[in-house]
Design a protein around this motif. Structure first.
Motif, PDB file in Angstrom:
ATOM      1  N   GLU A   1       0.805  -1.220   0.000  1.00 45.00           N
ATOM      2  CA  GLU A   1       0.000   0.000   0.000  1.00 45.00           C
ATOM      3  C   GLU A   1       0.840   1.273   0.000  1.00 45.00           C
ATOM      4  O   GLU A   1       0.306   2.355  -0.156  1.00 45.00           O
ATOM      5  N   THR A   2       2.166   1.134   0.169  1.00 45.23           N
ATOM      6  CA  THR A   2       2.998   2.336   0.259  1.00 45.23           C
ATOM      7  C   THR A   2       4.111   2.416  -0.773  1.00 45.23           C
ATOM      8  O   THR A   2       4.597   3.505  -1.041  1.00 45.23           O
ATOM      9  N   LEU A   3       4.524   1.288  -1.364  1.00 43.52           N
ATOM     10  CA  LEU A   3       5.641   1.306  -2.311  1.00 43.52           C
ATOM     11  C   LEU A   3       5.164   1.245  -3.750  1.00 43.52           C
ATOM     12  O   LEU A   3       4.097   0.728  -4.044  1.00 43.52           O
ATOM     13  N   GLU A   4       5.994   1.743  -4.625  1.00 42.50           N
ATOM     14  CA  GLU A   4       5.723   1.621  -6.049  1.00 42.50           C
ATOM     15  C   GLU A   4       6.171   0.233  -6.492  1.00 42.50           C
ATOM     16  O   GLU A   4       7.366  -0.063  -6.540  1.00 42.50           O
ATOM     17  N   LEU A   5       5.229  -0.644  -6.745  1.00 40.48           N
ATOM     18  CA  LEU A   5       5.554  -2.019  -7.097  1.00 40.48           C
ATOM     19  C   LEU A   5       6.262  -2.094  -8.440  1.00 40.48           C
ATOM     20  O   LEU A   5       6.027  -1.275  -9.325  1.00 40.48           O
ATOM     21  N   GLY A   6       7.136  -3.073  -8.572  1.00 39.59           N
ATOM     22  CA  GLY A   6       7.860  -3.277  -9.810  1.00 39.59           C
ATOM     23  C   GLY A   6       9.180  -2.548  -9.872  1.00 39.59           C
ATOM     24  O   GLY A   6       9.929  -2.718 -10.827  1.00 39.59           O
ATOM     25  N   THR A   7       9.501  -1.761  -8.876  1.00 37.57           N
ATOM     26  CA  THR A   7      10.788  -1.078  -8.855  1.00 37.57           C
ATOM     27  C   THR A   7      11.787  -1.946  -8.087  1.00 37.57           C
ATOM     28  O   THR A   7      11.411  -2.773  -7.252  1.00 37.57           O
ATOM     29  N   TYR A   8      13.063  -1.752  -8.378  1.00 34.90           N
ATOM     30  CA  TYR A   8      14.093  -2.508  -7.655  1.00 34.90           C
ATOM     31  C   TYR A   8      14.003  -2.228  -6.154  1.00 34.90           C
ATOM     32  O   TYR A   8      14.104  -3.144  -5.339  1.00 34.90           O
ATOM     33  N   LYS A   9      13.810  -0.978  -5.795  1.00 33.89           N
ATOM     34  CA  LYS A   9      13.753  -0.607  -4.378  1.00 33.89           C
ATOM     35  C   LYS A   9      12.649  -1.376  -3.655  1.00 33.89           C
ATOM     36  O   LYS A   9      12.872  -1.916  -2.576  1.00 33.89           O
ATOM     37  N   SER A  10      11.479  -1.450  -4.241  1.00 38.53           N
ATOM     38  CA  SER A  10      10.383  -2.146  -3.574  1.00 38.53           C
ATOM     39  C   SER A  10      10.643  -3.648  -3.512  1.00 38.53           C
ATOM     40  O   SER A  10      10.379  -4.289  -2.491  1.00 38.53           O
ATOM     41  N   LEU A  11      11.182  -4.222  -4.574  1.00 41.23           N
ATOM     42  CA  LEU A  11      11.499  -5.653  -4.563  1.00 41.23           C
ATOM     43  C   LEU A  11      12.563  -5.969  -3.514  1.00 41.23           C
ATOM     44  O   LEU A  11      12.478  -6.979  -2.810  1.00 41.23           O
ATOM     45  N   ALA A  12      13.573  -5.104  -3.395  1.00 39.65           N
ATOM     46  CA  ALA A  12      14.617  -5.311  -2.402  1.00 39.65           C
ATOM     47  C   ALA A  12      14.053  -5.237  -0.980  1.00 39.65           C
ATOM     48  O   ALA A  12      14.425  -6.037  -0.111  1.00 39.65           O
ATOM     49  N   MET A  13      13.147  -4.313  -0.741  1.00 42.90           N
ATOM     50  CA  MET A  13      12.552  -4.185   0.593  1.00 42.90           C
ATOM     51  C   MET A  13      11.672  -5.390   0.922  1.00 42.90           C
ATOM     52  O   MET A  13      11.684  -5.884   2.052  1.00 42.90           O
ATOM     53  N   ILE A  14      10.939  -5.890  -0.057  1.00 44.07           N
ATOM     54  CA  ILE A  14      10.116  -7.083   0.154  1.00 44.07           C
ATOM     55  C   ILE A  14      11.010  -8.287   0.429  1.00 44.07           C
ATOM     56  O   ILE A  14      10.762  -9.066   1.349  1.00 44.07           O
ATOM     57  N   HIS A  15      12.079  -8.440  -0.352  1.00 44.49           N
ATOM     58  CA  HIS A  15      13.015  -9.549  -0.154  1.00 44.49           C
ATOM     59  C   HIS A  15      13.631  -9.485   1.238  1.00 44.49           C
ATOM     60  O   HIS A  15      13.752 -10.508   1.923  1.00 44.49           O
ATOM     61  N   GLN A  16      14.019  -8.301   1.670  1.00 41.67           N
ATOM     62  CA  GLN A  16      14.599  -8.157   2.999  1.00 41.67           C
ATOM     63  C   GLN A  16      13.581  -8.535   4.075  1.00 41.67           C
ATOM     64  O   GLN A  16      13.905  -9.235   5.027  1.00 41.67           O
ATOM     65  N   TYR A  17      12.369  -8.088   3.922  1.00 39.65           N
ATOM     66  CA  TYR A  17      11.318  -8.400   4.902  1.00 39.65           C
ATOM     67  C   TYR A  17      11.088  -9.907   5.007  1.00 39.65           C
ATOM     68  O   TYR A  17      10.972 -10.451   6.096  1.00 39.65           O
ATOM     69  N   LEU A  18      11.043 -10.582   3.862  1.00 41.41           N
ATOM     70  CA  LEU A  18      10.738 -12.004   3.860  1.00 41.41           C
ATOM     71  C   LEU A  18      11.903 -12.887   4.294  1.00 41.41           C
ATOM     72  O   LEU A  18      11.709 -13.914   4.932  1.00 41.41           O
ATOM     73  N   PHE A  19      13.136 -12.507   3.963  1.00 43.61           N
ATOM     74  CA  PHE A  19      14.263 -13.411   4.154  1.00 43.61           C
ATOM     75  C   PHE A  19      15.332 -12.930   5.126  1.00 43.61           C
ATOM     76  O   PHE A  19      16.380 -13.563   5.258  1.00 43.61           O
ATOM     77  N   ASP A  20      15.099 -11.843   5.840  1.00 42.70           N
ATOM     78  CA  ASP A  20      16.106 -11.298   6.748  1.00 42.70           C
ATOM     79  C   ASP A  20      16.508 -12.272   7.856  1.00 42.70           C
ATOM     80  O   ASP A  20      17.645 -12.279   8.289  1.00 42.70           O
ATOM     81  N   GLU A  21      15.597 -13.110   8.309  1.00 51.14           N
ATOM     82  CA  GLU A  21      15.918 -14.062   9.367  1.00 51.14           C
ATOM     83  C   GLU A  21      16.797 -15.204   8.869  1.00 51.14           C
ATOM     84  O   GLU A  21      17.376 -15.926   9.667  1.00 51.14           O
ATOM     85  N   ILE A  22      16.901 -15.348   7.551  1.00 49.12           N
ATOM     86  CA  ILE A  22      17.618 -16.494   6.991  1.00 49.12           C
ATOM     87  C   ILE A  22      18.941 -16.101   6.342  1.00 49.12           C
ATOM     88  O   ILE A  22      19.935 -16.810   6.484  1.00 49.12           O
ATOM     89  N   TYR A  23      18.973 -14.967   5.630  1.00 50.64           N
ATOM     90  CA  TYR A  23      20.158 -14.602   4.863  1.00 50.64           C
ATOM     91  C   TYR A  23      20.680 -13.216   5.237  1.00 50.64           C
ATOM     92  O   TYR A  23      19.907 -12.279   5.384  1.00 50.64           O
ATOM     93  N   ASP A  24      22.012 -13.109   5.298  1.00 45.62           N
ATOM     94  CA  ASP A  24      22.633 -11.799   5.535  1.00 45.62           C
ATOM     95  C   ASP A  24      22.432 -10.874   4.338  1.00 45.62           C
ATOM     96  O   ASP A  24      22.399  -9.663   4.486  1.00 45.62           O
ATOM     97  N   PHE A  25      22.301 -11.439   3.143  1.00 47.16           N
ATOM     98  CA  PHE A  25      22.170 -10.631   1.933  1.00 47.16           C
ATOM     99  C   PHE A  25      20.727 -10.273   1.595  1.00 47.16           C
ATOM    100  O   PHE A  25      20.456  -9.709   0.540  1.00 47.16           O
ATOM    101  N   ALA A  26      19.801 -10.561   2.476  1.00 48.00           N
ATOM    102  CA  ALA A  26      18.395 -10.265   2.197  1.00 48.00           C
ATOM    103  C   ALA A  26      18.216  -8.783   1.866  1.00 48.00           C
ATOM    104  O   ALA A  26      18.670  -7.919   2.595  1.00 48.00           O
ATOM    105  N   GLY A  27      17.610  -8.517   0.739  1.00 42.93           N
ATOM    106  CA  GLY A  27      17.356  -7.150   0.314  1.00 42.93           C
ATOM    107  C   GLY A  27      18.522  -6.495  -0.400  1.00 42.93           C
ATOM    108  O   GLY A  27      18.443  -5.340  -0.798  1.00 42.93           O
TER     109      GLY A  27
END
Length: 69
Positions: free
Chosen positions: A37-63
């Motif tokens: 509801e707040t990010l512009e979907l389809g941009t690298y920035k938004s994809l990186a933030m989603i990746h970090q949110y989903l995988f931060d507990e597992i990978y150091d490189f998340a996001g």
């Protein structure tokens, strides 16, 4: 095998933990509120933030861009 924070060395077990930790209904609901509801979907920035949110507990490189294959 991707290096991970959990010390898992089996690819099947790592895939299982990715699914368990990142795709729970609670996390997906929070993701919708926090990002969709707040990010512009389809941009690298938004994809990186989603990746970090989903995988931060597992990978150091998340996001971040990985430097390993």
């Amino acid at each position: 095998m991707l290096e991970n924070k959990l010390g898992i060395t089996d690819s099947t077990e790592l895939a299982r933990m990715e699914a368990k930790k990142s795709v729970s209904k609670k996390r997906l609901k929070c993701l919708k509120v926090a990002f969709f509801e707040t990010l512009e979907l389809g941009t690298y920035k938004s994809l990186a933030m989603i990746h970090q949110y989903l995988f931060d507990e597992i990978y150091d490189f998340a996001g971040k861009l990985r430097k390993v294959n």
